[in-house]
Design a protein around this motif. Sequence first.
Motif, PDB file in Angstrom:
ATOM      1  N   PHE A 171      38.264  38.504  41.439  1.00 23.48           N
ATOM      2  CA  PHE A 171      39.657  37.096  41.374  1.00 23.48           C
ATOM      3  C   PHE A 171      40.333  37.999  42.636  1.00 23.48           C
ATOM      4  O   PHE A 171      40.581  36.440  43.766  1.00 23.48           O
ATOM      5  CB  PHE A 171      40.452  37.221  40.343  1.00 23.48           C
ATOM      6  CG  PHE A 171      41.570  36.416  39.838  1.00 23.48           C
ATOM      7  CD1 PHE A 171      40.721  35.047  40.087  1.00 23.48           C
ATOM      8  CD2 PHE A 171      42.536  36.598  40.737  1.00 23.48           C
ATOM      9  CE1 PHE A 171      41.359  34.002  39.939  1.00 23.48           C
ATOM     10  CE2 PHE A 171      42.951  35.088  40.574  1.00 23.48           C
ATOM     11  CZ  PHE A 171      42.910  34.271  39.690  1.00 23.48           C
ATOM     12  N   ASP A 172      40.145  39.070  43.335  1.00 21.25           N
ATOM     13  CA  ASP A 172      41.330  39.081  44.390  1.00 21.25           C
ATOM     14  C   ASP A 172      40.610  38.135  45.787  1.00 21.25           C
ATOM     15  O   ASP A 172      41.239  37.677  46.664  1.00 21.25           O
ATOM     16  CB  ASP A 172      41.406  40.459  44.610  1.00 21.25           C
ATOM     17  CG  ASP A 172      42.751  41.725  44.249  1.00 21.25           C
ATOM     18  OD1 ASP A 172      43.549  40.206  43.402  1.00 21.25           O
ATOM     19  OD2 ASP A 172      42.173  42.687  43.748  1.00 21.25           O
ATOM     20  N   ARG A 173      39.542  38.307  45.788  1.00 18.83           N
ATOM     21  CA  ARG A 173      38.517  37.368  46.852  1.00 18.83           C
ATOM     22  C   ARG A 173      38.803  35.776  46.436  1.00 18.83           C
ATOM     23  O   ARG A 173      38.767  35.656  47.022  1.00 18.83           O
ATOM     24  CB  ARG A 173      37.130  37.753  46.680  1.00 18.83           C
ATOM     25  CG  ARG A 173      36.868  39.455  47.209  1.00 18.83           C
ATOM     26  CD  ARG A 173      36.177  40.145  47.164  1.00 18.83           C
ATOM     27  NE  ARG A 173      34.816  39.969  46.340  1.00 18.83           N
ATOM     28  CZ  ARG A 173      34.706  41.027  45.327  1.00 18.83           C
ATOM     29  NH1 ARG A 173      34.807  42.318  45.533  1.00 18.83           N
ATOM     30  NH2 ARG A 173      33.309  40.446  43.948  1.00 18.83           N
ATOM     31  N   ILE A 174      38.882  35.446  45.016  1.00 15.17           N
ATOM     32  CA  ILE A 174      38.485  34.374  44.932  1.00 15.17           C
ATOM     33  C   ILE A 174      39.387  33.332  45.650  1.00 15.17           C
ATOM     34  O   ILE A 174      39.888  32.780  45.576  1.00 15.17           O
ATOM     35  CB  ILE A 174      38.305  34.307  43.504  1.00 15.17           C
ATOM     36  CG1 ILE A 174      36.876  34.784  43.056  1.00 15.17           C
ATOM     37  CG2 ILE A 174      38.329  32.510  42.753  1.00 15.17           C
ATOM     38  CD1 ILE A 174      35.384  33.870  43.563  1.00 15.17           C
ATOM     39  N   ARG A 175      41.171  34.269  45.006  1.00 20.71           N
ATOM     40  CA  ARG A 175      42.359  33.180  45.403  1.00 20.71           C
ATOM     41  C   ARG A 175      42.485  33.635  46.944  1.00 20.71           C
ATOM     42  O   ARG A 175      43.084  32.973  47.326  1.00 20.71           O
ATOM     43  CB  ARG A 175      43.273  34.550  44.618  1.00 20.71           C
ATOM     44  CG  ARG A 175      43.320  35.694  45.169  1.00 20.71           C
ATOM     45  CD  ARG A 175      45.197  36.859  44.222  1.00 20.71           C
ATOM     46  NE  ARG A 175      44.627  38.309  45.381  1.00 20.71           N
ATOM     47  CZ  ARG A 175      46.166  38.667  44.675  1.00 20.71           C
ATOM     48  NH1 ARG A 175      46.634  37.801  43.795  1.00 20.71           N
ATOM     49  NH2 ARG A 175      46.156  39.570  45.358  1.00 20.71           N
TER      50      ARG A 175
END
Length: 411
Positions: free
Chosen positions: A386-390
């Motif tokens: 999720f860190d990469r997505i945000r």
Amino acid sequence: MRPDPRRTLPAPENRTPPEPEDRIPCPRPSHRRSTTQMARSISPQPSDEGSGSSRPAGDPVDGTPSGEAKPARKKGASDKKKSRRAHGDGGLFQRSSDGLWVGRVDLGWKDGKRVRKTVYAKTQAECRTKLEKLKRAAELGVNVTAERRTVEKWLAEWLTIKAADGTRPSTLRSYRWLIASHIVPAIGRIQLDKLTPLDVRRLVAAAKAAGLAPTSVRHVHGLIRNALSEAERLDLVPRNVAKAVRAPSAPHAQVRALRPEEARRLVEVLRSDRLEAVFACGLMLGLRRAEILGLRWDDVDLDGAVLHVRHGLQRVDGKLAFVPTKTERSRRRLPIPPRLVEILRRHRAAQRAERTGRGDAWKETGLVFTTTIGTALEPRNVNRHFDRIRKEAGLPWLRLHDLRHAFATML
């Protein structure tokens, strides 16, 4: 000239026969006074110069006849008199073997046996103080016969109680960390029944000095307060001293809500991502991470557009395990929005394709969200993904748990 014999007659002798030695003389009646007493009342009595006393000079003071030596007091009699307990002290005495003062409280009968509690001290005053405290604690209902324990030992017992009560493993893990890192170093060696509000205040100050966030400091105070409440219920302490210490205030953190245009941008970035359905469940249903990862296909009815939350998936003692929901109300039945139904259908088709491609390497778990070989997803790996997505969506401040708050604001 010869003297007249009638005038020179000798005084008559006392012809009263002496009383036998074995005969007990009968005391005279109190209303009759002897000749000696009458003579004393008539004749003037000598007085001591300046003393104001009318006692005759030869009259004894303490009942010992004049001229006789007083009997010598036995050796050790004064010491024995000093060691006797004072009136009203209860079971308080001095032990002759080593000189220690001993105090005992009778607590009645238990299981057919007399129950007593004993305290020791070097001085009588110190022993009396201990005895009074012991009596007061017994009157307050404290189990004074229980084994004495330090704060550290009691917290270990308290964790066992909490685990048996069904506390979540993740909560127990955070409790153990707070206890080992902050509480035990500060007050762990103090006897549980000797803990004071000042000790708790020092604990809170030490947690602040260690650099803990205000919310974590509140958690430290809340943990010791809850542990002492349990000790109070079990009659191990007379009162909960942590309640006398005000909980530290924590600044209210302003949670930024995900605006509709930001949510649409996030959905666009998630499109065609392998874990799109994971984050869509958080955004559109407000599920927690553990609840999402613990979903089974048996809990999802896509035809009826209904989803059941029954448990969660967490790492416990180094292993992934199913755990009960956070609260009883967390077990719930939720309607699935049409948009999410479509996303879940695509996800199920992709999972079936992965199962077919893996063949015997696939491990069937029945989970909705799995790795490429069918095993459960690691919670931390989901956070990293999720860190990469945000960042790609231009939302670096957004956390995975914020999707749950975003769902609440969009209702």
